[in-house]
Design an enzyme around this catalytic site. Sequence first.
Site, short mmCIF file in Angstrom:
data_model
loop_
_atom_site.label_atom_id
_atom_site.label_comp_id
_atom_site.label_asym_id
_atom_site.label_seq_id
_atom_site.Cartn_x
_atom_site.Cartn_y
_atom_site.Cartn_z
N ASN A 132 33.48 45.70 -24.68
CA ASN A 132 32.21 46.26 -24.22
C ASN A 132 31.19 46.41 -25.34
OD1 ASN A 132 33.70 48.32 -25.46
ND2 ASN A 132 32.72 49.92 -24.24
N GLU A 133 31.40 45.70 -26.46
CA GLU A 133 30.55 45.91 -27.64
C GLU A 133 29.07 45.66 -27.37
OE1 GLU A 133 34.60 45.64 -29.49
OE2 GLU A 133 33.58 44.82 -27.75
N THR A 134 28.71 44.57 -26.72
CA THR A 134 27.29 44.30 -26.55
C THR A 134 26.62 45.31 -25.61
OG1 THR A 134 27.63 42.69 -24.76
CG2 THR A 134 27.57 41.84 -27.02
N ILE A 136 27.19 48.51 -25.88
CA ILE A 136 27.01 49.73 -26.67
C ILE A 136 26.30 49.45 -27.98
CG2 ILE A 136 28.97 50.90 -25.60
CD1 ILE A 136 30.64 50.24 -28.06
N MET A 138 26.54 46.73 -30.19
CA MET A 138 27.26 46.13 -31.31
C MET A 138 27.34 44.62 -31.14
SD MET A 138 30.44 48.81 -31.73
CE MET A 138 31.20 47.80 -33.01
#
Length: 239
Positions: A132-134, A136, A138
């Site tokens: 889920n980085e993009t 949040i 990142m």
Amino acid sequence: MSEQASPFVSYKLTGDVALVELDDGRVNVLSHEVIAALHAALDRAEHEARAVVVTGRPGKFSAGFDLKVMQAGPEEARDLFRAGMDLFLRQYEFPIPIVAACTGHALAAGAIWLMCCDVRVGADVQAKIGLNETAIGMVLPTSVVTLARDRLSPRHVHSSVLLARLYSPEAATDAGYLDWVVPAEELDEAAAAEAAGLAGNLSIKAFAATRRIIRGPVAKAARNMLDDDTKSFTVGLET
């Protein structure tokens, strides 16, 4: 008999299978202390087991890196990222099979942890699994994208890496984070049985040698990216 490798990580050897359990009483974040304890558990398993099961607490496999550390500053975030990737790549190349018993949510670094195990059995519970980085703020490091391309279904790499798609355990089997799911009450037994079967049926020497052939080039490429990835690693970009 279960032994505590740290306050949050326990280790138990049953026959040829080592059970490594992470339970911090909350969402199972990966801190430097936890990463060191997982390394210590793998050290033991490498010498006395023929297969490993890694598992989390009910409902929570791992929420990823410890946000308190990641938000403490750029250097702290980079140090924890590098420590986590060293652990994940060690698992990716581990000389004996690793079975993940995914007890629930597996997000960000928790999903990377799953990708670096050999067999991933999930509990059929309400949970979210994915990178889920993009979502949040990142940027996923190149080394992580390299692992995702190797371990996820080609049909889901774009959605998983770029669109931060999160999956239910059942859908995660199609995406490639999990191999199959079972009722939650059957998870421990299913993972243990899978690990015992691998321990009994595989030549560990042949497994380790073939592992180097099939995963060595990917691991080498990912490791070669780590210095640059660590230097450029950032947390909390503007959305």
